[in-house]
Design a protein around this motif. Structure first.
Motif: not given
Length: 192
Positions: A40-51
């Protein structure tokens, strides 16, 4: 030959690099290891924000740039992981799903309303659920089946462990986008 870069292109390159760096910064936050090999990481949040903030094309480019840096060996994934080997691990489907999730999130965000900051925040939440949860998890399940050799139902059950946390990340994405919308009302959400 004239190789000058326009101000618009320069701005676009800067945003792509900035969000690739944001993805790397999110990797500095410690991961939570689960027994089936996908942390589990926070990197998926950065993906959402990028989109949501960059749109489909630039969001995809920023996350693809990040993954290129990981592939050449930079330890940018949560837990200091990097190198081509991470794309052969059980989490490979999620990693390869990051740029696709940013792309879909950006496409959905582009078509949702953002007349007010509140509307923009709600649209970001919905776009993040579609791209950052549904699409990313489908690719993650495919990776678990293909790389970890799980049967489909077991992969689905394993994946469900991530859904509550990712829905919280969608909420954070909505709040961040809402805040950006209030502070910068001319921002082109979803590349709109």
């Amino acid at each position: 030959m004239n190789y000058s870069i326009s101000r618009k292109e320069s701005h676009s390159f800067t945003l792509v690099a900035l969000f690739a760096a944001l993805m790397a910064v999110m990797g500095l936050i410690p991961k939570i290891d689960l027994p089936f090999g996908v942390p589990i990481t926070l990197q998926s949040l950065a993906t959402m924000l990028a989109g949501c903030l960059l749109g489909a094309r630039r969001g995809f480019q920023s996350i693809a740039l990040f993954l290129l840096a990981v592939a050449v060996g930079l330890p940018l994934l949560a837990g200091g992981r990097g190198g081509i080997g991470v794309f052969m691990a059980p989490s490979a489907g999620y990693l390869l799903g990051y740029p696709v999730a940013a792309l879909v999130t950006g496409l959905v965000m582009r078509w949702l309303p953002h007349a007010t900051p509140r509307q923009t925040g709600v649209s970001a939440f919905v776009a993040a659920v579609v791209g950052g949860v549904f699409v990313l998890h489908m690719m993650g399940i495919a990776g678990l089946v293909l790389v970890a050799h799980m049967d489909v139902m077991k992969a689905v059950w394993v994946d469900l462990a991530f859904v509550p946390g990712d829905l919280v990340k969608c909420g954070l994405c909505g709040l961040i986008v809402h805040t950006v919308s209030k502070a910068m009302p001319d921002w082109r959400f979803g590349g709109h």
